[in-house]
Scaffold this motif. Structure first.
Motif, PDB file in Angstrom:
ATOM      1  N   GLY A   1       0.827  -1.197   0.000  1.00  0.00           N
ATOM      2  CA  GLY A   1       0.000   0.000   0.000  1.00  0.00           C
ATOM      3  C   GLY A   1       0.865   1.252   0.000  1.00  0.00           C
ATOM      4  O   GLY A   1       0.544   2.254  -0.651  1.00  0.00           O
ATOM      5  N   GLN A   2       1.976   1.159   0.708  1.00  0.00           N
ATOM      6  CA  GLN A   2       2.883   2.305   0.796  1.00  0.00           C
ATOM      7  C   GLN A   2       3.429   2.677  -0.597  1.00  0.00           C
ATOM      8  O   GLN A   2       3.458   3.845  -0.980  1.00  0.00           O
ATOM      9  CB  GLN A   2       4.022   1.930   1.732  1.00  0.00           C
ATOM     10  N   LEU A   3       3.827   1.644  -1.332  1.00  0.00           N
ATOM     11  CA  LEU A   3       4.367   1.909  -2.678  1.00  0.00           C
ATOM     12  C   LEU A   3       3.274   2.423  -3.609  1.00  0.00           C
ATOM     13  O   LEU A   3       3.516   3.317  -4.420  1.00  0.00           O
ATOM     14  CB  LEU A   3       5.006   0.645  -3.255  1.00  0.00           C
ATOM     15  N   ALA A   4       2.085   1.854  -3.469  1.00  0.00           N
ATOM     16  CA  ALA A   4       0.977   2.307  -4.310  1.00  0.00           C
ATOM     17  C   ALA A   4       0.689   3.786  -4.046  1.00  0.00           C
ATOM     18  O   ALA A   4       0.452   4.570  -4.971  1.00  0.00           O
ATOM     19  CB  ALA A   4      -0.260   1.453  -4.042  1.00  0.00           C
ATOM     20  N   THR A   5       0.780   4.180  -2.770  1.00  0.00           N
ATOM     21  CA  THR A   5       0.549   5.583  -2.419  1.00  0.00           C
ATOM     22  C   THR A   5       1.644   6.469  -3.011  1.00  0.00           C
ATOM     23  O   THR A   5       1.377   7.559  -3.525  1.00  0.00           O
ATOM     24  CB  THR A   5       0.521   5.744  -0.874  1.00  0.00           C
ATOM     25  N   ARG A   6       2.866   6.004  -2.954  1.00  0.00           N
ATOM     26  CA  ARG A   6       3.969   6.789  -3.542  1.00  0.00           C
ATOM     27  C   ARG A   6       3.762   6.952  -5.044  1.00  0.00           C
ATOM     28  O   ARG A   6       3.989   8.023  -5.598  1.00  0.00           O
ATOM     29  CB  ARG A   6       5.313   6.081  -3.286  1.00  0.00           C
ATOM     30  N   LEU A   7       3.326   5.868  -5.673  1.00  0.00           N
ATOM     31  CA  LEU A   7       3.070   5.934  -7.119  1.00  0.00           C
ATOM     32  C   LEU A   7       1.984   6.973  -7.415  1.00  0.00           C
ATOM     33  O   LEU A   7       2.128   7.804  -8.315  1.00  0.00           O
ATOM     34  CB  LEU A   7       2.592   4.574  -7.624  1.00  0.00           C
ATOM     35  N   GLU A   8       0.926   6.909  -6.625  1.00  0.00           N
ATOM     36  CA  GLU A   8      -0.199   7.841  -6.832  1.00  0.00           C
ATOM     37  C   GLU A   8       0.268   9.280  -6.690  1.00  0.00           C
ATOM     38  O   GLU A   8      -0.053  10.138  -7.525  1.00  0.00           O
ATOM     39  CB  GLU A   8      -1.305   7.570  -5.805  1.00  0.00           C
ATOM     40  N   ALA A   9       1.040   9.544  -5.637  1.00  0.00           N
ATOM     41  CA  ALA A   9       1.507  10.910  -5.389  1.00  0.00           C
ATOM     42  C   ALA A   9       2.396  11.384  -6.537  1.00  0.00           C
ATOM     43  O   ALA A   9       2.313  12.532  -6.987  1.00  0.00           O
ATOM     44  CB  ALA A   9       2.263  10.969  -4.064  1.00  0.00           C
ATOM     45  N   PHE A  10       3.215  10.481  -7.011  1.00  0.00           N
ATOM     46  CA  PHE A  10       4.133  10.835  -8.100  1.00  0.00           C
ATOM     47  C   PHE A  10       3.350  11.153  -9.377  1.00  0.00           C
ATOM     48  O   PHE A  10       3.593  12.171 -10.036  1.00  0.00           O
ATOM     49  CB  PHE A  10       5.104   9.659  -8.328  1.00  0.00           C
ATOM     50  N   VAL A  11       2.405  10.289  -9.688  1.00  0.00           N
ATOM     51  CA  VAL A  11       1.619  10.484 -10.911  1.00  0.00           C
ATOM     52  C   VAL A  11       0.816  11.782 -10.819  1.00  0.00           C
ATOM     53  O   VAL A  11       0.733  12.555 -11.786  1.00  0.00           O
ATOM     54  CB  VAL A  11       0.693   9.270 -11.163  1.00  0.00           C
ATOM     55  N   GLU A  12       0.293  12.038  -9.649  1.00  0.00           N
ATOM     56  CA  GLU A  12      -0.463  13.282  -9.428  1.00  0.00           C
ATOM     57  C   GLU A  12       0.430  14.489  -9.721  1.00  0.00           C
ATOM     58  O   GLU A  12       0.020  15.449 -10.375  1.00  0.00           O
ATOM     59  CB  GLU A  12      -0.922  13.306  -7.976  1.00  0.00           C
ATOM     60  N   MET A  13       1.674  14.401  -9.244  1.00  0.00           N
ATOM     61  CA  MET A  13       2.615  15.499  -9.463  1.00  0.00           C
ATOM     62  C   MET A  13       2.887  15.691 -10.966  1.00  0.00           C
ATOM     63  O   MET A  13       2.922  16.807 -11.480  1.00  0.00           O
ATOM     64  CB  MET A  13       3.924  15.177  -8.734  1.00  0.00           C
TER      65      MET A  13
END
Lengths: 438, 368
Positions: B348-360
């Motif tokens: 879940g932690q990595l998925a959240t990092r991915l989401e934040a990155f893509v959002e950026m």
């Protein structure tokens, strides 16, 4: 250039001599205060000479760039041609070990990590790159290289390390690629290494601005071979009971054969050390007072822990009498044949301990344990050194099941004290030693 | 077709041997010419750990640890031998542990890459290494390697690479889980069968890339790393609002080497294809060359960001990381570095990092 050269020569001779004289005086004062140091035996006299040599080596290095060609070199690199061409050599591994022994490894690793290098990279690399990036070193200053020389015979990590150095320093990189040996090396593998040596010499000549004199090269090879042989003889004195020195001592005394091999100073040093060790063995002077059990050490030292390790074992009458790490430098040297310097260099440097299959290495380790009559073995499972560590579980089992040698894996890291729990490791070691007396 | 089916088909229909091949680069053309099925071992991710895996320390790359377990399992009995390319210290360690301490007692072959730029000694060595391996495989299979057979195999693989390249082309289909599944099927399929499947897939619908970026489609990523495991990574990317548009995974894009005009001499052709490989740290390519390659791939695919996806403890990839990150960022390409294990789900932690990155990345696109 001329002025820089004069400064370099002056520092090498007068400055270096002054500094080592000062060091000797300080050591004398310290020795006066120190007195007896049980559970250890009398300290080796040669230690002072070792300190002089290494102090002079690093001190001179501060003035080397711009005065003489400078190369940064991996410990397993065939450096004899560079010595013969008048290069000043810097061994980042030795520098990293020095930082580690002074417990500065973790801090420097941190500097490399701040730059973005992940923590799972070898701690020698992180120490060295951290030192480069933070411009901090306990030796004052390392000279900037004109050439980077990497030989893959000790690991592939050095290849990635030196690629990174080439990127940071924008300096030419020579790679001597030594194929790993499974069983026997096929002929075309040795020819390959030989071909690279020719090419490397051309590059070193061009950058050094000088042609390699065959006579000088052979002379350097002879001295390197002599130093390695003497080193082997020094290690062999450890077969005596009690052992006149410990494998932990050898971790420090190995420095000249790594850094200044090919020089008269190196040969003279090991002759002196050999004389002292032979005399101690003859008189029955041991490295510790009460040698009850003899241990083998496998893998790199845990540089920041060596003193604690020496004390913890000596207090219980355990002595590290041999180490695959120190022995590797003796094995290689004896194979060099000055009558065929390049061919034998190719063969020798390809077949170093770490570049051979596990079967070969295990046989060598077992032979070492037998020769030194070791009844125990500590295998340092080094998270920073995969080529040395992979396979140790099986090696330990073979030592125990087939040789009847008690063995343990001690998980640690050779240079990064942050990746390590001292108390946990020493407790495990205590438990291991207690089992001998059950 | 599954791995087991591919093996069984090869045995029953082509009556050839099956060779387990370790990451990452090896002359597969030689194997095809000698009727050997290459079955690649990238772990596998789904092994059940026993004492075999414990023979390799926990700080060693999971590909090696999983492979140790796999090769000691019953499933490995369907393999006739192993080929170890000299890729890294850990795989080299596995090769020697397996053979010197067991349990592997079938034939083992090695292929040594020359490390560093392909200069004269390295070229000579590489050619001899190809020939050396060819001789060993001929002896093992009892087949004769004729120049014609080798030429045909090289042509087949060259064509395959051309199609794989097209599949990964930015102006072709965007890369999703299905494309990756197809690309990875080549890890065990007979090359001709694989080629036909790729041809079929390429007949599908293509997407106009430039249009998609303008119209507020998903964030366009260049992905690089070792192997796309766990496979949930692509679904996680999709959910985060991103798609891979260019690939530099060592298991996929970094192994594509199409040569337009192959030399007539098959060993020269092998050399030419080897030279055409994208840069990889495991073969000693310089950091600058690697960065140049990534930039070129990103530009031609109109990638907006880069995902560096490494497997834990994979040292070769780690060394380039700070330089790639800095230099690509300087060119306006943000980089996300993440490490995963082989198996299981993406945390879940990595998925959240991915989401934040893509959002950026998407936010940057909106701001132009």
């Amino acid at each position: 250039m001329m002025l820089r050269r004069m400064q370099y020569e002056f520092m090498k001779n007068a400055g270096g001599t002054f500094l080592t004289g000062l060091q000797r005086y300080q050591a004398f004062k310290k020795r006066g205060k120190r007195g007896a140091r049980p559970p250890f035996g009398p300290p080796l006299e040669s230690v002072e000479r070792l300190k002089e040599i290494m102090t002079r080596y690093y001190f001179t290095g501060r003035y080397a760039d711009g005065a003489v060609p400078v190369a940064w070199v991996t410990s397993g690199f065939p450096s004899e041609a560079l010595v013969a061409l008048g290069y000043h050599l810097v061994y980042p591994e030795n520098h990293a070990a020095l930082c580690g022994a002074r417990r500065k490894g973790g801090k420097m690793c941190g500097a490399a990590e701040e730059f973005g290098y992940p923590r799972d990279i070898c701690s020698y690399v992180r120490t060295d790159l951290g030192s480069l990036l933070s411009k901090k070193t306990p030796v004052g200053r390392l000279p900037k290289p004109d050439l980077l020389c990497c030989c893959t015979n000790i690991c592939q990590t050095v290849l990635y390390w030196y690629r990174a150095l080439a990127k940071h320093l924008d300096v030419p990189l020579v790679i001597i690629d030594t194929p790993f040996i499974y069983g026997e090396a096929p002929t075309h593998h040795l020819e390959y290494v030989r071909g690279q040596l020719d090419q490397f010499i051309e590059v070193a000549e061009r950058i050094g601005g000088k042609k390699l004199s065959p006579e000088h090269f052979v002379d350097t090879v002879k001295k390197a071979q002599r130093a390695s042989s003497l080193w082997g003889e020094c290690l062999a004195t450890g077969k005596a009971k009690p052992s006149p020195w410990s494998a932990i001592d050898s971790f420090f005394h190995i420095a000249p054969v790594v850094t200044i091999r090919g020089s008269d100073e190196c040969v003279d040093y090991y002759q002196m050390l050999l004389n002292e060790l032979t005399e101690r063995a003859r008189k029955g002077v041991g490295a510790i007072d009460n040698e009850r059990h003899r241990l083998l050490w496998d893998n790199l030292p845990i540089w920041f822990l060596v003193r604690d390790l020496a004390l913890a074992t000596a207090e219980r009458g355990f002595q590290f009498v041999c180490a695959t790490y120190s022995n590797a430098w003796a094995e290689a040297g004896s194979q060099i044949d000055p009558s065929t310097p390049l061919d034998s260099t190719a063969r020798t440097y390809t077949s170093v301990y770490l570049n051979r299959d596990l079967d070969n290495r295990t046989r060598s380790l077992i032979q070492l344990a037998r020769d030194f009559d070791a009844d125990g073995a500590v295998l340092h499972s080094d998270r920073s050194c995969k080529p040395y560590s992979v396979g140790q579980v099986d090696v330990r089992n073979r030592l125990m099941e087939e040789e009847g040698i008690r063995a343990m894996l001690l998980e640690a890291d050779h240079n990064d004290e942050r990746s390590f729990s001292k108390e946990q490791a020493l407790t495990r070691l205590q438990a291991f030693m207690e089992a001998f007396d059950e | 077709m599954t791995r087991n089916e591919a093996i069984s088909t090869h045995r029953n229909q082509r009556h050839g041997k099956v060779l387990a091949c370790f990451p990452m680069q090896y002359p597969r053309e030689l194997l095809t010419a000698l009727n050997i099925l290459a079955v690649e071992v990238w772990g596998p991710p789904d092994v059940t750990p026993t004492h075999e895996m414990a023979r390799i320390q926990a700080y060693v790359c999971p590909i090696v640890r999983h492979s140790m377990e796999f090769l000691a399992s019953k499933e490995a009995s369907q393999l006739d031998g192993i080929l170890f390319p000299h890729t890294c210290d850990s795989l080299q360690g596995l090769a020697t542990v397996l053979t010197d301490f067991g349990p592997w007692d079938k034939p083992v072959f090695h292929f040594t890459h020359p490390k560093g730029p392909l200069d004269s000694p390295r070229r000579t060595f590489l050619r001899k290494e190809f020939q050396h391996l060819a001789t060993q495989l001929e002896e093992w299979t009892g087949e004769t390697l004729t120049l014609e057979k080798l030429r045909d195999a090289i042509a087949l693989h060259n064509h395959l690479d051309s199609l794989r390249g097209t599949l990964l082309e930015p102006t072709g289909q965007t890369l999703g889980p299905l494309q990756y599944e197809l690309l990875r099927r080549g890890e065990f399929q007979w090359p001709q069968t694989w080629l036909e499947e790729i041809q079929e897939a390429l007949a599908g619908v293509s997407v106009d890339v430039s249009k998609e970026a303008k119209e507020g489609g998903p964030a366009r990523l260049l992905v690089s790393g070792i192997v796309p495991e766990p496979q949930g990574i692509f679904e996680a990317l999709r959910q985060a609002g991103a798609i891979p548009v260019a690939d530099d995974y060592a298991a996929i894009g970094r192994r594509i080497c199409h040569v337009e005009n192959l030399p007539d001499d098959p060993f020269d052709a092998l050399m030419a294809r080897y030279e055409a490989l994208p840069p990889c740290p495991t073969r000693g390519a310089s950091v600058d060359r690697r960065i140049g390659w990534l930039l070129e791939r990103a530009r031609s695919a109109k990638a907006e960001a880069v995902l560096l996806h490494n497997i834990t403890f994979c040292e070769p990839e780690m060394f380039d990381l700070p330089h790639i990150r800095r230099e690509l960022a300087a060119q306006g390409l943000p980089v996300l570095y993440m490490e995963t294990e082989l198996g299981g789900e993406l945390s879940g932690q990595l998925a959240t990092r991915l989401e934040a990155f893509v959002e950026m990345v998407l936010d940057a696109r909106r701001k132009g």
